[in-house]
Design an enzyme around this catalytic site. Structure first.
Site, PDB file in Angstrom:
ATOM      1  N   ARG A 131     -27.552 -69.360 -10.289  1.00  0.00           N
ATOM      2  CA  ARG A 131     -28.494 -70.046  -9.397  1.00  0.00           C
ATOM      3  C   ARG A 131     -27.867 -70.233  -8.015  1.00  0.00           C
ATOM      4  NH1 ARG A 131     -30.943 -75.656 -11.260  1.00  0.00           N
ATOM      5  NH2 ARG A 131     -28.812 -76.352 -10.891  1.00  0.00           N
ATOM      6  N   ARG A 145     -29.938 -90.707 -17.209  1.00  0.00           N
ATOM      7  CA  ARG A 145     -28.637 -90.031 -17.154  1.00  0.00           C
ATOM      8  C   ARG A 145     -27.491 -90.958 -17.523  1.00  0.00           C
ATOM      9  NH1 ARG A 145     -30.565 -85.638 -13.698  1.00  0.00           N
ATOM     10  NH2 ARG A 145     -28.938 -84.063 -13.564  1.00  0.00           N
ATOM     11  N   ARG A 187     -20.408 -82.673 -12.050  1.00  0.00           N
ATOM     12  CA  ARG A 187     -21.667 -82.940 -12.767  1.00  0.00           C
ATOM     13  C   ARG A 187     -21.477 -82.822 -14.278  1.00  0.00           C
ATOM     14  NH1 ARG A 187     -24.920 -78.591  -9.776  1.00  0.00           N
ATOM     15  NH2 ARG A 187     -26.628 -79.024 -11.219  1.00  0.00           N
ATOM     16  N   ARG A 219     -28.243 -73.790  -3.817  1.00  0.00           N
ATOM     17  CA  ARG A 219     -28.433 -75.242  -3.857  1.00  0.00           C
ATOM     18  C   ARG A 219     -27.124 -75.951  -3.511  1.00  0.00           C
ATOM     19  NH1 ARG A 219     -31.323 -77.982  -9.059  1.00  0.00           N
ATOM     20  NH2 ARG A 219     -29.421 -79.184  -9.244  1.00  0.00           N
ATOM     21  N   LYS A 271     -33.584 -77.639 -18.287  1.00  0.00           N
ATOM     22  CA  LYS A 271     -34.593 -78.707 -18.271  1.00  0.00           C
ATOM     23  C   LYS A 271     -35.700 -78.411 -17.258  1.00  0.00           C
ATOM     24  CE  LYS A 271     -31.780 -81.931 -16.956  1.00  0.00           C
ATOM     25  NZ  LYS A 271     -30.508 -81.250 -16.736  1.00  0.00           N
TER      26      LYS A 271
HETATM   27  P1  B4P Z   1     -31.924 -76.066 -15.128  1.00  0.00           P
HETATM   28  O1  B4P Z   1     -31.150 -76.627 -16.253  1.00  0.00           O
HETATM   29  O2  B4P Z   1     -33.396 -75.951 -15.322  1.00  0.00           O
HETATM   30  O3  B4P Z   1     -31.423 -76.950 -13.935  1.00  0.00           O
HETATM   31  P2  B4P Z   1     -31.933 -78.371 -13.463  1.00  0.00           P
HETATM   32  O4  B4P Z   1     -33.144 -78.848 -14.179  1.00  0.00           O
HETATM   33  O5  B4P Z   1     -32.091 -78.210 -12.022  1.00  0.00           O
HETATM   34  O6  B4P Z   1     -30.839 -79.405 -13.889  1.00  0.00           O
HETATM   35  P3  B4P Z   1     -29.699 -80.093 -13.070  1.00  0.00           P
HETATM   36  O7  B4P Z   1     -29.150 -81.131 -13.989  1.00  0.00           O
HETATM   37  O8  B4P Z   1     -28.766 -79.031 -12.588  1.00  0.00           O
HETATM   38  O9  B4P Z   1     -30.328 -80.769 -11.768  1.00  0.00           O
HETATM   39  P4  B4P Z   1     -31.233 -82.047 -11.454  1.00  0.00           P
HETATM   40  O10 B4P Z   1     -32.258 -81.589 -10.494  1.00  0.00           O
HETATM   41  O11 B4P Z   1     -31.717 -82.733 -12.690  1.00  0.00           O
HETATM   42  O12 B4P Z   1     -31.507 -74.556 -14.739  1.00  0.00           O
HETATM   43  C1  B4P Z   1     -30.271 -74.141 -14.249  1.00  0.00           C
HETATM   44  C2  B4P Z   1     -30.201 -72.617 -14.097  1.00  0.00           C
HETATM   45  O13 B4P Z   1     -30.172 -72.010 -15.375  1.00  0.00           O
HETATM   46  C3  B4P Z   1     -31.386 -71.988 -13.364  1.00  0.00           C
HETATM   47  O14 B4P Z   1     -30.909 -71.049 -12.447  1.00  0.00           O
HETATM   48  C4  B4P Z   1     -32.190 -71.292 -14.447  1.00  0.00           C
HETATM   49  O15 B4P Z   1     -32.835 -70.124 -13.994  1.00  0.00           O
HETATM   50  C5  B4P Z   1     -31.113 -70.948 -15.466  1.00  0.00           C
HETATM   51  N1  B4P Z   1     -31.650 -70.930 -16.825  1.00  0.00           N
HETATM   52  C6  B4P Z   1     -32.403 -71.903 -17.404  1.00  0.00           C
HETATM   53  N2  B4P Z   1     -32.720 -71.561 -18.667  1.00  0.00           N
HETATM   54  C7  B4P Z   1     -32.138 -70.330 -18.904  1.00  0.00           C
HETATM   55  C8  B4P Z   1     -32.086 -69.435 -20.036  1.00  0.00           C
HETATM   56  N3  B4P Z   1     -32.706 -69.725 -21.204  1.00  0.00           N
HETATM   57  N4  B4P Z   1     -31.382 -68.303 -19.923  1.00  0.00           N
HETATM   58  C9  B4P Z   1     -30.762 -67.992 -18.759  1.00  0.00           C
HETATM   59  N5  B4P Z   1     -30.773 -68.770 -17.645  1.00  0.00           N
HETATM   60  C10 B4P Z   1     -31.451 -69.930 -17.723  1.00  0.00           C
HETATM   61  O16 B4P Z   1     -30.208 -83.066 -10.725  1.00  0.00           O
HETATM   62  C11 B4P Z   1     -29.567 -82.776  -9.498  1.00  0.00           C
HETATM   63  C12 B4P Z   1     -28.833 -83.998  -8.950  1.00  0.00           C
HETATM   64  O17 B4P Z   1     -29.790 -85.064  -8.601  1.00  0.00           O
HETATM   65  C13 B4P Z   1     -27.846 -84.726  -9.883  1.00  0.00           C
HETATM   66  O18 B4P Z   1     -26.575 -84.097  -9.916  1.00  0.00           O
HETATM   67  C14 B4P Z   1     -27.797 -86.142  -9.235  1.00  0.00           C
HETATM   68  O19 B4P Z   1     -26.993 -86.180  -8.086  1.00  0.00           O
HETATM   69  C15 B4P Z   1     -29.245 -86.372  -8.835  1.00  0.00           C
HETATM   70  N6  B4P Z   1     -30.023 -87.038  -9.891  1.00  0.00           N
HETATM   71  C16 B4P Z   1     -31.089 -86.500 -10.565  1.00  0.00           C
HETATM   72  N7  B4P Z   1     -31.528 -87.375 -11.491  1.00  0.00           N
HETATM   73  C17 B4P Z   1     -30.724 -88.472 -11.418  1.00  0.00           C
HETATM   74  C18 B4P Z   1     -30.662 -89.687 -12.137  1.00  0.00           C
HETATM   75  N8  B4P Z   1     -31.515 -89.958 -13.134  1.00  0.00           N
HETATM   76  N9  B4P Z   1     -29.719 -90.604 -11.794  1.00  0.00           N
HETATM   77  C19 B4P Z   1     -28.874 -90.375 -10.799  1.00  0.00           C
HETATM   78  N10 B4P Z   1     -28.877 -89.225 -10.070  1.00  0.00           N
HETATM   79  C20 B4P Z   1     -29.775 -88.279 -10.381  1.00  0.00           C
END
Ligand code: B4P
Length: 192
Positions: free
Chosen positions: A127, A88, A144, A133, A13
């Site tokens: 990552r 979420r 998660r 992280r 995402k």
């Molecule tokens: P991403 O999937 O891009 O990770 P993300 O956006 O950071 O999602 P995530 O759910 O983990 O974290 P968020 O910040 O939303 O990428 C992951 C990895 O995969 C990267 O290293 C990338 O390079 C790799 N990758 C991506 N695409 C690829 C491909 N095609 N091929 C190979 N590799 C690839 O949330 C973090 C925390 O914040 C939550 O756990 C929660 O505690 C809190 N939070 C956020 N939103 C919330 C909400 N609405 N309600 C409550 N808590 C919330």
């Protein structure tokens, strides 16, 4: 374009949203990034969120909604946005629907990036090594993923039942997935 990006942790995402914002010329609103900025700033909210996030749990709906309302009150979202990381759970989906209705910005697409669990675990492990992280340790990742299955998957079902969901295969190179998203949100495309 008002786009909501859905998908499990590690589904791409945040990665795709950064590219989409350049392509669509709309801001990327990531609730994870907003929370991490609060943590980095050491604000009251950040101090509250820090441990919750590191453990892989969801920060409270009340905090998230306040943060989102604040973000959407800024003028740059007036021409559209890419929302990443929210909603979420079903309560957040309901709150988002009401917020977008209130500000007169109904969503155009809810796009789910679909990636099998084994690959999610692999990507997050990558990552963890590259970025260190706080919530990318194995225990938090398990948590998660469990929360995703129990609380976020019903949101996807909710959008599907309302005919608002577009599922995109999230397996492949960054460019391949990006192209699929662009094709899926092309104006002539029906959702379902
Ligand atoms: P991403 O999937 O891009 O990770 P993300 O956006 O950071 O999602 P995530 O759910 O983990 O974290 P968020 O910040 O939303 O990428 C992951 C990895 O995969 C990267 O290293 C990338 O390079 C790799 N990758 C991506 N695409 C690829 C491909 N095609 N091929 C190979 N590799 C690839 O949330 C973090 C925390 O914040 C939550 O756990 C929660 O505690 C809190 N939070 C956020 N939103 C919330 C909400 N609405 N309600 C409550 N808590 C919330």
């Amino acid at each position: 374009m008002r786009l909501v990006l859905l998908g499990a942790p590690g589904s791409g995402k945040g990665t795709q949203a950064s590219r989409l914002k350049e392509h669509l010329q709309v801001p990327h609103v990531s609730t994870g990034d907003l929370l991490r900025a609060e943590v980095a700033a050491g604000s009251k909210l950040g101090l509250e969120a820090k441990g919750i996030m590191a453990a892989g749990n969801l920060v409270s709906d009340e905090i998230l909604l306040g943060m989102l309302e604040d973000r959407f009150s800024r003028p740059d979202t007036g021409g559209g946005f890419i929302l990443d990381g929210y909603p979420r759970n079903l309560a957040q989906a309901d709150a988002l629907g009401r917020l977008l209705q209130r500000i007169g910005q109904p969503m155009d697409f809810a796009v789910q990036l679909d990636v099998p669990t084994e690959l999610l675990v692999e990507r997050i492990a990558g990552r963890a090594q590259a970025e260190g992280r706080a919530d990318d340790n194995p225990e938090s990742v398990r948590k998660r993923l469990d929360i995703y299955t129990s609380q976020t998957a019903p949101v996807i079902e909710f959008y599907r039942q309302h005919g608002q969901l577009t599922v995109v295969d999230g397996v492949g190179s960054l460019d391949e997935v990006f192209t699929r998203i662009i094709e899926a949100i092309a104006p002539s495309r029906d959702v379902g």
